[in-house]
Design an enzyme around this catalytic site. Structure first.
Site, short mmCIF file in Angstrom:
data_model
loop_
_atom_site.label_atom_id
_atom_site.label_comp_id
_atom_site.label_asym_id
_atom_site.label_seq_id
_atom_site.Cartn_x
_atom_site.Cartn_y
_atom_site.Cartn_z
N HIS A 79 -5.13 -10.78 6.02
CA HIS A 79 -4.68 -9.43 5.69
C HIS A 79 -5.92 -8.69 5.19
O HIS A 79 -6.42 -8.96 4.10
CB HIS A 79 -3.60 -9.53 4.61
CG HIS A 79 -2.74 -8.31 4.49
ND1 HIS A 79 -1.98 -7.83 5.54
CD2 HIS A 79 -2.51 -7.47 3.44
CE1 HIS A 79 -1.31 -6.74 5.13
NE2 HIS A 79 -1.63 -6.51 3.87
N LYS A 107 1.99 0.94 7.62
CA LYS A 107 0.87 1.36 6.77
C LYS A 107 -0.37 0.65 7.30
O LYS A 107 -0.34 -0.57 7.52
CB LYS A 107 1.21 0.94 5.35
CG LYS A 107 0.10 0.98 4.34
CD LYS A 107 0.69 1.11 2.93
CE LYS A 107 -0.03 0.29 1.90
NZ LYS A 107 0.50 0.50 0.54
N LYS A 155 -4.35 -0.33 6.75
CA LYS A 155 -5.34 -0.45 5.69
C LYS A 155 -6.68 -0.03 6.25
O LYS A 155 -7.18 -0.65 7.21
CB LYS A 155 -5.39 -1.91 5.22
CG LYS A 155 -4.15 -2.31 4.44
CD LYS A 155 -4.13 -1.55 3.14
CE LYS A 155 -3.21 -2.18 2.13
NZ LYS A 155 -3.30 -1.54 0.83
N ASP A 199 -3.67 3.51 3.91
CA ASP A 199 -4.05 3.26 2.52
C ASP A 199 -5.54 2.98 2.50
O ASP A 199 -6.02 2.05 3.16
CB ASP A 199 -3.28 2.03 1.99
CG ASP A 199 -3.48 1.83 0.49
OD1 ASP A 199 -4.25 2.59 -0.12
OD2 ASP A 199 -2.84 0.90 -0.05
N GLU A 239 -2.72 7.25 1.36
CA GLU A 239 -2.57 6.63 0.04
C GLU A 239 -3.94 6.43 -0.60
O GLU A 239 -4.85 5.89 0.02
CB GLU A 239 -1.85 5.29 0.23
CG GLU A 239 -1.58 4.54 -1.04
CD GLU A 239 -0.68 3.31 -0.79
OE1 GLU A 239 -0.01 3.24 0.27
OE2 GLU A 239 -0.69 2.41 -1.64
N ASP A 258 -1.57 5.66 -5.85
CA ASP A 258 -1.22 4.26 -6.05
C ASP A 258 -2.00 3.72 -7.26
O ASP A 258 -1.49 3.69 -8.38
CB ASP A 258 -1.50 3.44 -4.78
CG ASP A 258 -1.23 1.96 -4.99
OD1 ASP A 258 -0.70 1.58 -6.06
OD2 ASP A 258 -1.55 1.14 -4.11
N LYS A 290 5.17 0.97 -8.45
CA LYS A 290 4.94 -0.48 -8.45
C LYS A 290 5.34 -1.03 -9.80
O LYS A 290 4.86 -0.55 -10.84
CB LYS A 290 3.47 -0.79 -8.16
CG LYS A 290 3.04 -0.45 -6.74
CD LYS A 290 1.63 -0.94 -6.46
CE LYS A 290 1.29 -0.76 -4.99
NZ LYS A 290 -0.09 -1.17 -4.69
N GLU A 341 7.89 -0.55 0.85
CA GLU A 341 7.07 -1.50 1.62
C GLU A 341 7.31 -2.91 1.07
O GLU A 341 6.37 -3.68 0.89
CB GLU A 341 5.59 -1.11 1.54
CG GLU A 341 5.08 -1.02 0.10
CD GLU A 341 3.62 -0.59 -0.02
OE1 GLU A 341 3.05 -0.06 0.95
OE2 GLU A 341 3.06 -0.79 -1.11
C1 MUC Z 1 -1.69 -1.51 -1.89
O1 MUC Z 1 -2.78 -1.10 -2.23
O2 MUC Z 1 -0.82 -0.69 -1.70
C2 MUC Z 1 0.60 -2.96 -0.38
C3 MUC Z 1 0.83 -3.26 0.93
C4 MUC Z 1 -0.31 -3.87 1.43
O3 MUC Z 1 -0.51 -4.26 2.55
O4 MUC Z 1 -1.24 -3.94 0.44
C5 MUC Z 1 -0.67 -3.48 -0.73
C6 MUC Z 1 -1.48 -2.97 -1.80
MG MG Z 2 -2.10 1.04 -2.09
#
Ligand code: MUC
Ligand code: MG
Length: 385
Positions: A20, A166, A168, A197, A223, A248, A272, A326
């Site tokens: 991941h 989402k 990254k 994000d 995000e 976040d 969160k 999520e």
């Molecule tokens: C985050 O920063 O949001 C949430 C889903 C994911 O894949 O990583 C997280 C952390």
């Molecule tokens: Mg995040």
């Protein structure tokens, strides 16, 4: 009075189904701190404190969460009536500053016990109580490879498991990241909502260009593009960009929520439970967001089953949850440590209905993944055998 009769805090390490890839770390497994409290009435409560990538995401690590619980929080609990969750957590707050993840694990366990004691789901003990039984669930595409992410997105749509994705980003050059997002938006089209994000990895200047470009390729939400403590810059971006900015890392409980809301620093809050400092604090963050006209999203720290269900109980109390959730953490792990798998399907997660959190451990799996597990006993080899 229900006092503490037994406690156990331990770390569980479970591999992920694939790497991941996040801006600050690549995860190959997840480490969860599990706490089990038993009171003098024989009622057990379970909680989880989980972060991401050791110390690369935030200020607490699995090891520090366990230490804070065992050394500083459990002794406080020993003098409390555990049936009084609010009073117990107020006492914990007097003795322990910060350490939100550790406090969240404890509050989760107390609310599990309280629900079991009263015969009602934990969600009925938060805010105005439960208003929904299922929650839309996003999936994070973060394999690090565009074609693989598209394939994964298609598979999730086919299986009707997720239609919110989402991505990254933040590790590569802004243009390369935008090209990656654009390719996924194009492939999935209007069958999905695609968000990103950045995990704080852009400067304000990069975010200004990046957010405008992301809007143009069809991204719905950005995000935490920049540092979470740069609230004035978040406000400038929120004001100047069409695509909404979601806070976040900037959100660490009600006070930070108030600061961001007053500054106009975000259009959406990622709620969160651990980052906020517990389930009650998350409900307060949500209330501030709602009062300020900020959209709500149910975030995750990629917790396993316990933290995911605890989050689900809070999010189930929110009348407004425009951006979904999520809560897919357990699906990223090779094994779920719960006895009954969670109810994922039809793009949603079913919120358990039993007393307390409404879940139980699979004790064999738990024993297998415990970091402090004993090595299997070797059979003595006898002469001639
Ligand atoms: C985050 O920063 O949001 C949430 C889903 C994911 O894949 O990583 C997280 C952390
Ligand atoms: Mg995040």
């Amino acid at each position: 009075m229900a006092t503490l009769s037994h406690s156990d805090t331990f770390i569980v390490d479970v591999p992920t189904i694939r790497p991941h890839v996040l801006a600050m770390a690549t995860m190959h497994g997840q480490s969860m701190v599990i706490v089990r409290l038993t009171d003098t009435d024989g009622i057990e409560g379970i909680g989880e404190g989980t972060t991401i990538g050791g110390l690369s995401y935030g200020e607490e690590s699995p090891e520090s969460i366990k230490l804070a619980i065992d050394t500083y929080i459990i002794p406080v609990l020993e003098a409390c009536d555990l049936a009084q969750v609010g009073a117990t957590m107020a006492k914990v707050a007097e003795c322990v500053r910060g350490n939100h993840f550790a406090k969240c694990a404890i509050e989760t366990a107390l609310l599990d016990m309280a629900g079991k004691r009263l015969g009602i789901p934990t969600s009925e003990l938060i805010g105005g109580g439960r208003v929904r039984d299922s929650l839309p669930v996003a999936w994070t595409l973060a394999s690090g490879d565009t074609a693989r992410d598209i394939g994964e997105g298609e598979e999730m749509l086919d299986r009707r498991r997720h239609r919110i994705f989402k991505l990254k980003i933040g590790k590569r050059a802004v243009r390369d990241d935008v090209a990656h997002v654009g390719a996924i938006c194009k492939a999935l089209g209007d069958r999905a909502s695609v968000r990103v994000d950045v995990n704080q990895n852009w400067s304000e200047a990069q975010a200004k260009i990046g957010m405008a470009m992301l809007h143009d390729v069809g991204c719905d939400l950005v995000e935490q593009p920049i540092a979470g403590d740069a609230i004035a810059a978040m406000a400038r971006l929120s004001k100047g960009q069409v695509v909404p900015l979601m806070a976040d890392e900037a959100l660490n409980g009600p006070r930070s929520a108030m600061r961001i809301a007053s500054a106009g620093g975000a259009g959406v809050f990622a709620l969160k439970i651990a980052q906020s400092g517990g389930l009650f604090a998350t409900a307060q963050v949500a209330a501030i967001g709602m009062a300020a006209g900020i959209g709500l999203y149910g975030g995750t720290m990629l917790e396993g089953g316990v933290g995911t269900v605890a989050s689900a109980h809070v999010f189930a109390t929110l009348p407004e949850l425009a951006w979904g959730t999520e809560l897919f953490g357990p699906l990223l792990q090779v094994e779920d440590i719960l006895r009954e798998p969670l109810g994922y399907g039809d793009f949603s997660l079913a919120v358990p209905t039993g007393p307390g959190l409404g879940i139980a451990f699979d004790e064999d799996k738990l024993a297998h993944f415990r970091r402090d597990r004993k090595a299997p006993a070797l059979h003595a080899v006898t002469a001639g055998a």
